[in-house]
Design a protein around this motif. Structure first.
Motif, PDB file in Angstrom:
ATOM      1  N   GLY A  50       3.117  45.709  -9.248  1.00 40.10           N
ATOM      2  CA  GLY A  50       4.188  45.879  -9.663  1.00 40.10           C
ATOM      3  C   GLY A  50       4.076  47.290 -10.333  1.00 40.10           C
ATOM      4  O   GLY A  50       4.508  47.699 -11.191  1.00 40.10           O
ATOM      5  N   CYS A  51       3.196  48.291  -9.896  1.00 45.80           N
ATOM      6  CA  CYS A  51       3.334  49.431 -10.386  1.00 45.80           C
ATOM      7  C   CYS A  51       3.999  50.469  -9.818  1.00 45.80           C
ATOM      8  O   CYS A  51       4.659  50.030  -8.843  1.00 45.80           O
ATOM      9  CB  CYS A  51       1.743  50.688  -9.860  1.00 45.80           C
ATOM     10  N   ASP A  52       4.949  51.439 -11.219  1.00 48.01           N
ATOM     11  CA  ASP A  52       5.816  52.311 -10.208  1.00 48.01           C
ATOM     12  C   ASP A  52       5.438  53.444  -9.407  1.00 48.01           C
ATOM     13  O   ASP A  52       6.076  53.804  -8.811  1.00 48.01           O
ATOM     14  CB  ASP A  52       6.179  53.131 -11.904  1.00 48.01           C
ATOM     15  N   GLU A  53       4.675  54.000  -9.788  1.00 43.94           N
ATOM     16  CA  GLU A  53       3.939  55.427  -9.000  1.00 43.94           C
ATOM     17  C   GLU A  53       2.480  55.364  -9.036  1.00 43.94           C
ATOM     18  O   GLU A  53       1.714  54.678  -9.276  1.00 43.94           O
ATOM     19  CB  GLU A  53       4.120  56.124 -10.560  1.00 43.94           C
ATOM     20  N   VAL A  54       2.170  56.103  -7.790  1.00 49.20           N
ATOM     21  CA  VAL A  54       1.164  56.483  -7.630  1.00 49.20           C
ATOM     22  C   VAL A  54       0.788  57.691  -6.902  1.00 49.20           C
ATOM     23  O   VAL A  54       1.264  58.466  -6.846  1.00 49.20           O
ATOM     24  CB  VAL A  54       1.098  55.440  -5.938  1.00 49.20           C
ATOM     25  N   GLN A  55      -1.273  58.561  -6.923  1.00 48.78           N
ATOM     26  CA  GLN A  55      -1.388  59.660  -6.382  1.00 48.78           C
ATOM     27  C   GLN A  55      -2.856  59.160  -5.878  1.00 48.78           C
ATOM     28  O   GLN A  55      -3.272  57.942  -6.127  1.00 48.78           O
ATOM     29  CB  GLN A  55      -1.111  60.181  -7.252  1.00 48.78           C
ATOM     30  N   GLY A  56      -2.507  59.768  -5.026  1.00 46.93           N
ATOM     31  CA  GLY A  56      -4.603  59.449  -4.452  1.00 46.93           C
ATOM     32  C   GLY A  56      -4.181  60.291  -2.858  1.00 46.93           C
ATOM     33  O   GLY A  56      -3.463  61.152  -2.612  1.00 46.93           O
ATOM     34  N   PHE A  57      -6.034  60.876  -2.478  1.00 47.80           N
ATOM     35  CA  PHE A  57      -5.656  60.538  -0.965  1.00 47.80           C
ATOM     36  C   PHE A  57      -5.189  60.540  -0.416  1.00 47.80           C
ATOM     37  O   PHE A  57      -4.963  60.789   0.650  1.00 47.80           O
ATOM     38  CB  PHE A  57      -7.228  60.604  -1.070  1.00 47.80           C
ATOM     39  N   HIS A  58      -4.871  58.996  -0.587  1.00 47.94           N
ATOM     40  CA  HIS A  58      -4.472  58.070   0.909  1.00 47.94           C
ATOM     41  C   HIS A  58      -3.029  59.364   1.154  1.00 47.94           C
ATOM     42  O   HIS A  58      -2.369  58.826   2.963  1.00 47.94           O
ATOM     43  CB  HIS A  58      -3.549  56.877  -0.279  1.00 47.94           C
ATOM     44  N   PHE A  59      -1.934  59.413  -0.040  1.00 52.01           N
ATOM     45  CA  PHE A  59      -0.626  60.942   0.596  1.00 52.01           C
ATOM     46  C   PHE A  59      -1.614  62.453   0.767  1.00 52.01           C
ATOM     47  O   PHE A  59      -0.344  62.356   1.351  1.00 52.01           O
ATOM     48  CB  PHE A  59       0.250  60.458  -1.170  1.00 52.01           C
ATOM     49  N   ALA A  60      -1.878  62.316  -0.517  1.00 50.59           N
ATOM     50  CA  ALA A  60      -2.726  64.167  -0.443  1.00 50.59           C
ATOM     51  C   ALA A  60      -3.835  64.492  -1.692  1.00 50.59           C
ATOM     52  O   ALA A  60      -3.342  64.139  -2.462  1.00 50.59           O
ATOM     53  CB  ALA A  60      -1.117  64.804  -0.201  1.00 50.59           C
ATOM     54  N   ARG A  61      -4.479  65.706  -0.511  1.00 50.67           N
ATOM     55  CA  ARG A  61      -5.294  65.108  -1.840  1.00 50.67           C
ATOM     56  C   ARG A  61      -5.106  66.934  -2.298  1.00 50.67           C
ATOM     57  O   ARG A  61      -3.821  67.589  -2.371  1.00 50.67           O
ATOM     58  CB  ARG A  61      -6.378  66.117  -0.931  1.00 50.67           C
ATOM     59  N   PRO A  62      -5.170  67.277  -3.616  1.00 54.04           N
ATOM     60  CA  PRO A  62      -4.510  68.311  -3.991  1.00 54.04           C
ATOM     61  C   PRO A  62      -4.190  69.700  -4.074  1.00 54.04           C
ATOM     62  O   PRO A  62      -5.174  69.941  -2.795  1.00 54.04           O
ATOM     63  CB  PRO A  62      -5.371  68.108  -5.555  1.00 54.04           C
ATOM     64  N   MET A  63      -3.212  70.424  -4.161  1.00 53.96           N
ATOM     65  CA  MET A  63      -3.654  71.306  -2.795  1.00 53.96           C
ATOM     66  C   MET A  63      -2.387  72.415  -3.510  1.00 53.96           C
ATOM     67  O   MET A  63      -1.886  72.097  -4.757  1.00 53.96           O
ATOM     68  CB  MET A  63      -2.257  70.765  -1.618  1.00 53.96           C
ATOM     69  N   PRO A  64      -2.300  73.805  -3.186  1.00 57.35           N
ATOM     70  CA  PRO A  64      -1.939  75.159  -3.187  1.00 57.35           C
ATOM     71  C   PRO A  64      -0.050  74.570  -3.824  1.00 57.35           C
ATOM     72  O   PRO A  64       0.189  73.978  -2.896  1.00 57.35           O
ATOM     73  CB  PRO A  64      -1.930  76.107  -3.002  1.00 57.35           C
ATOM     74  N   ASP A  65       0.456  75.759  -4.689  1.00 57.34           N
ATOM     75  CA  ASP A  65       2.282  75.510  -4.292  1.00 57.34           C
ATOM     76  C   ASP A  65       2.143  75.677  -3.408  1.00 57.34           C
ATOM     77  O   ASP A  65       3.803  74.053  -2.685  1.00 57.34           O
ATOM     78  CB  ASP A  65       2.254  76.769  -5.476  1.00 57.34           C
ATOM     79  N   ASP A  66       2.460  76.071  -2.586  1.00 61.72           N
ATOM     80  CA  ASP A  66       2.968  76.509  -0.610  1.00 61.72           C
ATOM     81  C   ASP A  66       2.166  75.523  -0.364  1.00 61.72           C
ATOM     82  O   ASP A  66       3.494  74.773   0.444  1.00 61.72           O
ATOM     83  CB  ASP A  66       1.949  77.910  -0.411  1.00 61.72           C
ATOM     84  N   GLN A  67       1.246  74.646  -0.227  1.00 63.57           N
ATOM     85  CA  GLN A  67       1.036  73.781   1.014  1.00 63.57           C
ATOM     86  C   GLN A  67       1.773  72.335   0.553  1.00 63.57           C
ATOM     87  O   GLN A  67       3.116  71.515   0.633  1.00 63.57           O
ATOM     88  CB  GLN A  67       0.000  73.186   1.233  1.00 63.57           C
ATOM     89  N   LEU A  68       2.251  72.377  -1.323  1.00 60.81           N
ATOM     90  CA  LEU A  68       3.156  71.415  -1.581  1.00 60.81           C
ATOM     91  C   LEU A  68       3.982  71.653  -1.175  1.00 60.81           C
ATOM     92  O   LEU A  68       5.077  70.218  -1.364  1.00 60.81           O
ATOM     93  CB  LEU A  68       2.219  71.573  -3.236  1.00 60.81           C
TER      94      LEU A  68
END
Length: 710
Positions: free
Chosen positions: A678-696
């Protein structure tokens, strides 16, 4: 229906124990308190069936709470379980002396909790049945108006029958030490019958030695007219060791004179065995049954407490390239090797030495009273033993190890320092090895010098603007859209390349440079958030704040000025606070958070669940989001405990009207579990690693239009 009271000043414990208590039976009502004084006030007007109380609490400890509760007549006989740490023996005795019925060791085993609580609820119902039966007898006696002598006789006979049904050894003795009453359970234990034992000396019930001790204690009760605190007795019976929890109380006649002493004994042998087993588990390694790090540290502390100048050597041993054995031959084979290493170390050790497993492929040997040459000879012998071929099934493995040695008292007096010194020496041996040993030397403290150099480089980095921000997307599981990004700092080091926060943030916090760095990060992230909005990207930007900023800066003024300077909408900014920020700056932080929330800024508690007072501070601070720490996500598929924690945090957040984000999601399986919980949001390497602004920006534009999250 049973009523169970949970008393614990830690909300997490109250929540867990309340859940467990609610599942004890089909109909259970749970009342929980965080304040013992509040619980006592409530108990003045209510009668529960079971009370479960933590020992260490503000205002009153578990023993004093129990003592005051026992002073309330209508709850004086309610069973009480007191929860203490496994090594708090003195606290357990104090709780038992105050009238506690039983205790549990913390951390609490859920199965043991359920078993003991159910047993006490059954005992409580039996007590209540006894009371109802006694009340029924009284009504019958009143209706029939029999003679006082006949009523007394019938009452005693009925009471004796009831007492005979209790699984406790009950007897009473007069001033001469003769038995005036023995219940059936006690008589059976003594190998006789109640009728045969009445009128006999107490030795006939307890045996000569225990009988004499019981007679002496009875005289204390006759002399004082007061009951004795419960005490433990160890009894050897037919070669079997049993432990009893015994209590003595006066029995008075019609003139209020003490005419006999009632002795009640409960067999707590199983509980003592369980306690000893738990103590062993807490101090020994499960795979090798060697003492663990806790046991070894405590042993060193006891040695130093007896003799501050004691001479001993501490050997730290690490197997070289052991991971390759696990990878090539499997963990089962690796475990067999570790067990064989433990056996060889134990055979090599001298009498009085201690061999311990510290974890993984690390072992330690505490060698008492050696000279340095003796320690060197022991290390060489250990390396020789480890190097002998290890034969398992069809495989033969040759191992080497690296050993670091520190000596007391010349290398330090603090156990933790000695552990660090031996660890440093071991890494030096590993660098010079494999298959080497090295003694600790002061030059191994070069790490301290490295810390000084790092601080100087950090100061230069602040001046030279060497920091950059990377952004990790945050995905809404309900809509499937990317709704935000957390700003994470990176250091573009001129010679070492791009450094992650773990490589420099601890030094930045310790030196105070984190204030300037985070101030820059806040401004940079807000400027980027404003740029996203201008370019049509509807993204929330998350920025971390530290406790040092709350203590040293005017956070409210800083945030207001940053909003004005960058033009970012307040509703697009989410400030992430660790529980440490809230705990260290509770009063001022609460007012500042409330002030900034009034502007529309959102707040999240980062790394939720790893602090000390999560639930307490949720009552004080009005935030918008809980971010579950990645340590609970990492082993989500394999750890029921982590799954339960994530479910509890999610449910708690939703009950409080908060959104919940799971950090560190790295696999599809973790994502599915998170979605199911039931979590509302997720973040993590499964979706993307932290990236610079242009890549985001490219990542957001390429995100599936249908918002499908997988």
């Amino acid at each position: 229906m049973s009523l169970v009271v949970i008393l614990d000043d830690r909300p997490t414990n109250r929540h867990i124990f309340s859940k467990l208590a609610a599942s004890l039976e089909s109909q259970v009502t749970v009342q929980s308190f965080g304040d013992p004084l509040e619980a006592l006030d409530w108990l003045a007007g209510h009668t529960p069936d079971l009370v479960i109380a933590d020992y260490k609490m503000p205002n009153l400890d578990g023993a004093e709470f129990t003592r005051r509760m026992r002073g309330n007549p209508h709850v004086a006989d309610v069973p009480v379980i007191v929860i203490t740490a496994y090594d708090d023996r003195s606290f357990r005795l104090q709780a038992l002396e105050a009238g506690a019925t039983d205790f549990l060791q913390s951390p609490v085993d859920h199965h043991e909790f359920m078993t003991r609580a159910r047993n006490l609820l059954r005992l409580r119902r039996q007590q209540q049945r006894v009371k109802r039966r006694a009340a029924t007898l009284e009504r019958e006696l009143e209706r029939t108006r029999r003679s006082q002598e006949e009523a007394l006789r019938n009452s005693r006979e009925a009471l004796a029958q009831v007492i005979d049904t209790l699984p406790a050894m009950i007897s009473a003795a007069d001033r001469e030490g003769r038995c005036v009453f023995v219940n059936a359970y006690q008589a059976a234990i003594s190998g006789s019958t109640p009728a045969a034992l009445v009128g006999e000396d107490v030795a006939a019930v307890f045996g000569p030695e225990r009988g004499e001790r019981s007679r002496q204690l009875d005289q204390l009760v006759f002399g004082s007219g007061e009951p004795l605190p419960s005490y433990e007795e160890v009894v050897e019976r037919n070669g079997v060791r049993q432990v009893f929890l015994t209590s003595k109380a006066p029995l008075r006649d019609a003139t209020n004179q003490v005419e006999s002493v009632l002795t009640t004994a409960l067999d707590i042998t199983d509980r003592k065995l369980a306690e000893e087993h738990l103590h062993h588990l807490a101090n020994h390694d499960a795979l090798t049954d060697l003492p663990n790090r806790v046991h070894l540290l405590n042993r060193i502390r006891r040695i130093l407490a007896r003799d501050a100048d004691a001479v001993f050597a501490l050997h730290f041993l690490d197997l070289d390239r052991f991971k390759s054995i696990n990878d090539a031959l499997g963990h089962h084979f690796g475990d067999q090797i570790l067990q064989e290493v433990a056996r060889r170390l134990s055979v090599t050790a001298r009498p009085g030495d201690i061999v311990a497993r510290l974890g993984g492929d690390e072992f330690a040997v505490l060698q008492l009273g050696p000279r340095s040459e003796d320690a060197a000879a022991t290390a060489a012998l250990i390396l020789q033993e480890i190097a002998r071929p290890h034969i398992r099934s069809d495989s033969t493995v040759s191992l080497t190890a690296s050993i670091g040695i520190t000596l007391h008292p010349q290398d330090g007096n603090d156990p933790d320092q000695l552990f660090r010194n031996a660890d440093l020496a071991m890494y030096r041996a590993k660098a010079d090895g494999p298959g080497e040993y090295r003694f600790f030397a002061t030059e191994l403290n070069v790490g301290i010098q490295d810390a000084v150099v790092l601080e100087a480089e950090l100061r230069a980095a602040v001046e030279a603007d060497q920091f950059v921000l990377h952004y990790q997307p945050q995905i809404d599981l309900h809509s499937g859209r990317i709704v935000g990004a957390e700003a994470l700092m990176r250091w573009q080091h001129p010679t070492r390349g791009l450094l992650l926060p773990a490589q420099f943030l601890p030094a930045a916090e310790e030196s105070g440079l984190i204030i300037a760095m985070n101030t820059w990060a806040l401004r940079e992230a807000c400027a980027q958030g404003a740029a996203w909005a201008r370019d049509g990207l509807s993204l929330r930007v998350g920025v971390n704040l530290t406790s040092l900023q709350f203590r040293k800066q005017d956070i409210s003024q800083l945030i207001r000025q940053t909003l004005r300077d960058t033009g970012v909408a307040a509703s697009s900014l989410e400030l992430e606070l660790t529980e440490g920020v809230l705990m260290q700056n509770a009063e001022s932080a609460a007012s500042k958070i409330e002030e900034l929330r009034g502007l529309g800024i959102r707040f999240a508690i980062d790394d939720f669940g790893t602090g000390y007072s999560s639930l307490n501070y949720l009552k004080i601070f009005r935030v918008n989001r809980l971010k579950i720490d990645r340590s609970f996500i990492r082993n989500l598929e394999a750890s029921p405990g982590d799954t339960a924690i994530v479910r509890a945090i999610t449910n708690l957040g939703h009950d409080l009207g908060l959104e919940v984000t799971a950090e560190g999601v790295e696999t599809p399986e973790q994502l599915e579990t998170i979605r199911r919980l039931g979590c509302d949001e997720v973040q993590g390497f499964h979706f993307a690693r932290p990236m610079p602004d242009d890549q985001l920006r490219d990542f957001v534009r390429r995100w599936p239009a249908d918002g499908r999250v997988s």
